[in-house]
Motif scaffolding. Structure first.
Motif, PDB file in Angstrom:
ATOM      1  N   ALA A 260      -7.071   2.526  -1.283  1.00 31.95           N
ATOM      2  CA  ALA A 260      -8.270   2.855   0.241  1.00 31.95           C
ATOM      3  C   ALA A 260      -8.059   2.162   1.479  1.00 31.95           C
ATOM      4  O   ALA A 260      -8.500   2.130   2.193  1.00 31.95           O
ATOM      5  N   THR A 261      -6.609   1.515   1.613  1.00 32.04           N
ATOM      6  CA  THR A 261      -6.336   1.253   3.335  1.00 32.04           C
ATOM      7  C   THR A 261      -5.259   1.614   3.904  1.00 32.04           C
ATOM      8  O   THR A 261      -4.510   2.158   2.852  1.00 32.04           O
ATOM      9  N   CYS A 262      -5.075   2.000   5.097  1.00 30.75           N
ATOM     10  CA  CYS A 262      -4.638   2.404   5.927  1.00 30.75           C
ATOM     11  C   CYS A 262      -3.399   1.841   5.750  1.00 30.75           C
ATOM     12  O   CYS A 262      -1.902   2.095   6.001  1.00 30.75           O
ATOM     13  N   ALA A 263      -3.190   0.579   5.260  1.00 34.83           N
ATOM     14  CA  ALA A 263      -2.001  -0.771   5.237  1.00 34.83           C
ATOM     15  C   ALA A 263      -2.543  -1.627   3.922  1.00 34.83           C
ATOM     16  O   ALA A 263      -3.484  -1.751   3.889  1.00 34.83           O
ATOM     17  N   ALA A 264      -1.408  -1.527   2.864  1.00 36.09           N
ATOM     18  CA  ALA A 264      -1.848  -2.771   1.706  1.00 36.09           C
ATOM     19  C   ALA A 264      -1.503  -3.996   1.969  1.00 36.09           C
ATOM     20  O   ALA A 264      -2.445  -4.874   2.369  1.00 36.09           O
ATOM     21  N   MET A 265      -0.232  -4.346   2.036  1.00 31.80           N
ATOM     22  CA  MET A 265       0.461  -5.718   2.662  1.00 31.80           C
ATOM     23  C   MET A 265       1.331  -5.421   3.046  1.00 31.80           C
ATOM     24  O   MET A 265       2.717  -4.665   3.062  1.00 31.80           O
ATOM     25  N   ASN A 266       1.560  -6.171   4.558  1.00 33.01           N
ATOM     26  CA  ASN A 266       2.258  -7.044   5.012  1.00 33.01           C
ATOM     27  C   ASN A 266       2.607  -7.908   5.202  1.00 33.01           C
ATOM     28  O   ASN A 266       2.292  -8.879   5.118  1.00 33.01           O
ATOM     29  N   ILE A 267       4.096  -8.286   5.748  1.00 33.03           N
ATOM     30  CA  ILE A 267       4.848  -9.672   6.371  1.00 33.03           C
ATOM     31  C   ILE A 267       4.975  -9.638   7.199  1.00 33.03           C
ATOM     32  O   ILE A 267       6.496  -9.277   7.420  1.00 33.03           O
ATOM     33  N   ALA A 268       3.950  -9.367   8.345  1.00 30.61           N
ATOM     34  CA  ALA A 268       4.837  -9.645   8.983  1.00 30.61           C
ATOM     35  C   ALA A 268       5.485 -11.117  10.611  1.00 30.61           C
ATOM     36  O   ALA A 268       5.205 -11.154  11.614  1.00 30.61           O
ATOM     37  N   ALA A 269       5.084 -12.326   9.589  1.00 30.34           N
ATOM     38  CA  ALA A 269       5.796 -13.307  10.321  1.00 30.34           C
ATOM     39  C   ALA A 269       5.363 -14.778   9.168  1.00 30.34           C
ATOM     40  O   ALA A 269       5.277 -14.356   8.087  1.00 30.34           O
ATOM     41  N   GLY A 270       6.305 -15.699   9.307  1.00 27.88           N
ATOM     42  CA  GLY A 270       6.505 -16.762   8.330  1.00 27.88           C
ATOM     43  C   GLY A 270       7.804 -16.332   7.399  1.00 27.88           C
ATOM     44  O   GLY A 270       8.591 -15.890   7.239  1.00 27.88           O
ATOM     45  N   HIS A 271       7.472 -17.688   6.576  1.00 23.48           N
ATOM     46  CA  HIS A 271       8.484 -17.152   5.652  1.00 23.48           C
ATOM     47  C   HIS A 271       7.973 -18.358   4.357  1.00 23.48           C
ATOM     48  O   HIS A 271       7.091 -18.535   3.756  1.00 23.48           O
ATOM     49  N   HIS A 272       8.979 -17.773   3.375  1.00 25.57           N
ATOM     50  CA  HIS A 272       8.865 -18.038   1.818  1.00 25.57           C
ATOM     51  C   HIS A 272       7.330 -17.476   1.651  1.00 25.57           C
ATOM     52  O   HIS A 272       7.215 -18.222   0.874  1.00 25.57           O
ATOM     53  N   ASN A 273       7.382 -16.645   2.124  1.00 21.92           N
ATOM     54  CA  ASN A 273       5.831 -15.172   1.989  1.00 21.92           C
ATOM     55  C   ASN A 273       6.384 -14.644   0.562  1.00 21.92           C
ATOM     56  O   ASN A 273       7.614 -13.926   0.723  1.00 21.92           O
ATOM     57  N   TYR A 274       5.843 -14.868  -0.817  1.00 18.56           N
ATOM     58  CA  TYR A 274       6.389 -13.694  -1.608  1.00 18.56           C
ATOM     59  C   TYR A 274       4.762 -13.156  -2.487  1.00 18.56           C
ATOM     60  O   TYR A 274       4.159 -13.757  -2.444  1.00 18.56           O
ATOM     61  N   PHE A 275       4.617 -11.868  -2.111  1.00 20.23           N
ATOM     62  CA  PHE A 275       3.537 -10.413  -3.003  1.00 20.23           C
ATOM     63  C   PHE A 275       4.889  -9.875  -4.239  1.00 20.23           C
ATOM     64  O   PHE A 275       5.764  -9.072  -4.152  1.00 20.23           O
ATOM     65  N   HIS A 276       3.681 -10.055  -5.264  1.00 15.96           N
ATOM     66  CA  HIS A 276       4.643  -9.475  -5.948  1.00 15.96           C
ATOM     67  C   HIS A 276       3.378  -9.081  -8.065  1.00 15.96           C
ATOM     68  O   HIS A 276       2.096  -9.855  -6.933  1.00 15.96           O
ATOM     69  N   HIS A 277       3.775  -8.144  -8.321  1.00 13.78           N
ATOM     70  CA  HIS A 277       2.340  -8.047  -9.028  1.00 13.78           C
ATOM     71  C   HIS A 277       1.630  -7.286  -9.195  1.00 13.78           C
ATOM     72  O   HIS A 277       0.218  -8.007  -9.174  1.00 13.78           O
ATOM     73  N   ASN A 278       1.502  -6.561  -7.721  1.00 13.56           N
ATOM     74  CA  ASN A 278       0.300  -6.418  -6.832  1.00 13.56           C
ATOM     75  C   ASN A 278       0.482  -4.376  -6.663  1.00 13.56           C
ATOM     76  O   ASN A 278       0.979  -4.432  -7.193  1.00 13.56           O
ATOM     77  N   ARG A 279      -1.039  -4.161  -7.100  1.00 13.95           N
ATOM     78  CA  ARG A 279      -1.450  -3.081  -7.187  1.00 13.95           C
ATOM     79  C   ARG A 279      -1.668  -1.723  -5.184  1.00 13.95           C
ATOM     80  O   ARG A 279      -2.768  -2.762  -5.111  1.00 13.95           O
TER      81      ARG A 279
ATOM     82  N   ASP B  57       8.083  -7.894  -4.697  1.00 16.86           N
ATOM     83  CA  ASP B  57       8.982  -7.915  -6.195  1.00 16.86           C
ATOM     84  C   ASP B  57       7.937  -7.228  -6.929  1.00 16.86           C
ATOM     85  O   ASP B  57       6.701  -7.414  -7.366  1.00 16.86           O
ATOM     86  N   HIS B  58       8.524  -6.527  -7.727  1.00 16.46           N
ATOM     87  CA  HIS B  58       7.180  -5.954  -8.931  1.00 16.46           C
ATOM     88  C   HIS B  58       5.795  -5.645  -8.853  1.00 16.46           C
ATOM     89  O   HIS B  58       4.833  -5.848  -9.304  1.00 16.46           O
ATOM     90  N   ASN B  59       5.825  -4.472  -8.059  1.00 17.36           N
ATOM     91  CA  ASN B  59       4.741  -4.172  -7.117  1.00 17.36           C
ATOM     92  C   ASN B  59       4.393  -2.810  -7.603  1.00 17.36           C
ATOM     93  O   ASN B  59       5.405  -2.122  -8.175  1.00 17.36           O
ATOM     94  N   THR B  60       3.577  -2.267  -8.019  1.00 16.03           N
ATOM     95  CA  THR B  60       2.702  -0.908  -8.111  1.00 16.03           C
ATOM     96  C   THR B  60       2.562  -0.100  -7.111  1.00 16.03           C
ATOM     97  O   THR B  60       1.216  -0.842  -6.478  1.00 16.03           O
TER      98      THR B  60
END
Length: 401
Positions: free
Chosen positions: A266-285, A324-327
């Motif tokens: 229930a978030t208006c946006a869930a996950m953003n990578i808006a800056a930087g390097h080598h940030n890795y978001f995986h296996h989140n819902r 990678d591998h997010n639901t």
């Protein structure tokens, strides 16, 4: 016998003792109940400030300080350690933001720290506060001088002013916390109720970073709610989690942040990578039905996941980021990605988003409720206790659709 301390006793207490009395014996008048800690030690008690400009607890020593089992009530900052070099543990405390005494101020932060050497925040309860703000870092780079945020419960991160103004707040906001090894943010539960809160990014890494060998670990957190105020407003910039910052070099931008096994609901946006390097978001819902609990339409929601160079930095500053591998099941009327009225991956900026599992339509309020059920099952399976001992069932509850 009166439970109010004498002025002489209170003066000694304010100088900083090793162990303070229980909260039940600290029912001092409001003007006497704020605390200044000048020496290291373990402190417990009930501290209260009705002044937006006076913290409940102010730490002015670089010696190790532990706040244990405290009750904090304040119109302003609840715990302040901004003089640099703090070595701080906050454990099993309960914190309540009161109505600000100044019309142009939001509820105070639970914790505000500047240039600390080590901070550990675990098993606390925060209600109607401005969240946690960590600025810069004074540690020596060792694994023990790090930031740890574990098993806390937060209800209604709030940036609303009494005069109607707004200051967006974060459950956890980092600014300039760079190159910190062994950083961990895990097993926290954050619930923001619509029209009772005003959060921006629940978790924001701004020009902040782990290291290549030891990325900052953000995992197994449950975050419900990132809404504008009022919740039906059309514009809003908040999210569940964002990497952010205007750092113009690879060393000063946000980097080496790994986020996994989190739930953003229930978030208006869930996950953003808006800056930087080598940030890795995986296996989140990431699940948003596009509806408020009463059934009204949420209009400020946009997309669940996005990777975009918000600050227009060159390729040696913004690079190496991936999902990678997010639901995901994220409703946005009028979009069609991957299904009608869905915007699971930002159609303009999520090319490096791979192996996504898209929940089937329809995504409803019941789908959101199912995420809460999954969270409860995970806690039971792992034997995780959230918040301080004896926390009430109501304090741990979710807003139900």
């Amino acid at each position: 016998m009166s439970v109010f301390p004498s002025l002489r006793w209170l003066s000694w207490l304010l100088e900083g003792s090793c162990l303070l009395v229980p909260a039940s014996q600290l029912a001092a008048p409001a003007e006497l109940s704020a605390l200044i800690i000048r020496r290291g030690g373990v402190y417990t008690g009930h501290y209260r400030s009705l002044d937006s400009m006076v913290p409940c607890v102010r730490i002015v020593t670089t010696e190790p300080v532990t706040l244990l089992g405290c009750r904090l009530e304040g119109a302003g900052t609840l715990i302040e350690a901004t003089q640099g070099g703090a070595q701080l543990i906050i454990r099993d405390c309960r914190a309540y933001g009161l109505r600000p005494s100044l019309g142009d101020k939001r509820p105070g932060r639970f914790l505000e720290v500047n240039s600390a050497r080590s901070v550990r925040i675990e098993n606390n309860y925060l209600e109607q506060t401005g969240g946690i703000a960590i600025y810069l870092w004074g540690g020596n780079g060792s694994a023990t001088q790090t930031l740890t945020v574990l098993r806390n419960v937060a209800k209604n991160i709030d940036g609303r002013h009494p005069d109607g103004g707004q200051t967006y707040s974060n459950f956890l906001g980092l600014n300039g916390v760079r190159g910190v090894a062994n950083m961990e943010v895990a097993w926290n539960q954050v619930v923001n109720e619509p029209d009772k809160s005003l959060v921006e990014d629940n978790i924001n890494f701004y020009n902040s970073s782990g290291t290549a060998a030891s990325p900052a670990r953000v995992h197994d957190n449950y975050v419900y709610g990132a809404f504008p105020y009022p919740a039906t407003a059309a514009k809003y910039s908040g999210s569940g989690m964002t990497t952010d910052g205007d750092g113009a070099s690879a060393l000063t931008t946000t980097a080496y942040v790994e986020a996994y096994y989190n739930q953003f609901v229930a978030t208006c946006a869930a996950m953003n990578i808006a800056a930087g390097h080598h940030n890795y978001f995986h296996h989140n819902r990431m699940v948003t039905s596009g509806l408020l609990p009463g059934g009204a339409r949420l209009t400020a929601n946009y997309a669940a996941a996005a990777i975009f160079n918000a600050y227009g930095q060159p390729k040696d500053v913004f690079f190496g980021n991936r999902f990678d591998h997010n639901t995901i099941g994220f409703v946005k009327p009028g979009r069609n990605h991957p299904y009608p009225d869905r915007h699971d991956l930002n159609s303009d900026s999520c090319t490096p988003c791979t192996n996504t599992t898209h929940l089937p339509n329809p995504v409803t309020l019941q789908t959101e409720q199912n995420e809460w059920n999954l969270w409860q099952q995970k806690l039971r399976r792992r034997g995780i206790r959230l918040g301080p001992p004896g926390l009430s069932r109501d304090s741990l509850a979710l807003v139900t659709p």
